[in-house]
Design an enzyme around this catalytic site. Sequence first.
Site, PDB file in Angstrom:
ATOM      1  N   HIS A 170       0.776  -0.891  -0.185  1.00 16.13           N
ATOM      2  CA  HIS A 170       0.134  -0.468  -0.244  1.00 16.13           C
ATOM      3  C   HIS A 170       0.525   1.002   0.069  1.00 16.13           C
ATOM      4  CE1 HIS A 170      -3.612   2.528   1.125  1.00 16.13           C
ATOM      5  NE2 HIS A 170      -2.495   2.674   2.277  1.00 16.13           N
ATOM      6  N   GLU A 171       2.145   1.139   0.896  1.00 18.12           N
ATOM      7  CA  GLU A 171       2.734   2.077   0.566  1.00 18.12           C
ATOM      8  C   GLU A 171       3.542   2.606  -0.240  1.00 18.12           C
ATOM      9  OE1 GLU A 171       1.867   4.683   3.495  1.00 18.12           O
ATOM     10  OE2 GLU A 171       0.895   3.043   4.210  1.00 18.12           O
ATOM     11  N   HIS A 227       1.204   4.176  -3.010  1.00 16.09           N
ATOM     12  CA  HIS A 227       1.554   5.555  -3.160  1.00 16.09           C
ATOM     13  C   HIS A 227       2.742   7.142  -3.311  1.00 16.09           C
ATOM     14  CE1 HIS A 227      -2.391   6.213  -0.718  1.00 16.09           C
ATOM     15  NE2 HIS A 227      -1.432   5.894   0.816  1.00 16.09           N
ATOM     16  N   GLU A 243      -5.667   6.567  -1.352  1.00 12.80           N
ATOM     17  CA  GLU A 243      -6.266   5.502  -0.718  1.00 12.80           C
ATOM     18  C   GLU A 243      -7.027   4.358  -1.240  1.00 12.80           C
ATOM     19  OE1 GLU A 243      -4.510   5.116   1.895  1.00 12.80           O
ATOM     20  OE2 GLU A 243      -4.752   7.200   2.639  1.00 12.80           O
TER      21      GLU A 243
HETATM   22 ZN   LIG Z   1      -2.483   5.203   2.594  1.00 14.76          ZN
END
Ligand SMILES: [Zn+2]
Length: 256
Positions: free
Chosen positions: A126-127, A130, A190
């Site tokens: 997830h990071e 981003h 997100e």
């Molecule tokens: Zn996030």
Amino acid sequence: MRFIPIAAAGAAGVLGLAACAYNEDLGRSQFLLVNDAALAQSAQQAWAQTLATSKVSNDRAAQARVQRVAARLVEAAGLGDRSWEYVVFEDPQANAFVLPGGKIGVNTGMLSVVENDDQLAAVIGHELAHSVANHAGERYSQTAATQLALGIGQSALGGRVGAETAKQISAFGGVGAQLGVLLPFSRRHELEADRLGVDFMARAGYRPAEAVKLWRNMQAASTGGRPPQLLSTHPSEATRIAELERYIAGMPARPR
Ligand SMILES: [Zn+2]
């Protein structure tokens, strides 16, 4: 009033750099006012500050585990062409973060929520997402453009505000950019990071379904107390779990 032309010229200069860049990983265009190098420089300062003011975990096994899982994801996602730094911080808050320039932080509190490496891969994926998606640059650009638009509007009202605007514009390269890299991500960002993150998981041979379990664990961890920081700046758990389940169901099956 003589500040107005300066502000206007400055604004034109900044806006002159604006570009709508197509991001292949996202399949959409992004409005970007700032280049990677400028953002990475601000992020470097923020990272140095974080290292100086937070406690780096001396749990070697935890550091090694995060390195190992992250390196596998980075390799599978084809992100090995840039340098990455992963650090475990001694902090009970179930949180993780990414800064432009390849810096990823995972709290010990997050490590106590994850049940296996697949779930840790969901956090790190997830990071990474981003970062690949350049969400910080996009967020920064949107904020800067809004401030700029407000400043220009105000400068038409008087010279004093014009001076303020000029100062604001000159601050974009420094403090403004720092704030930009630390701003929480939007709901859209997100959900994009969730989807891209599970793509990276799958490519690295981790089980995408564990991402859903991770968010359920986070949801459980948040009841009864303050919601974990990661959740408070994120979309509602129910929304993201539902979206993620739908996305994973549509993923092509992979031989394991
Ligand atoms: Zn996030």
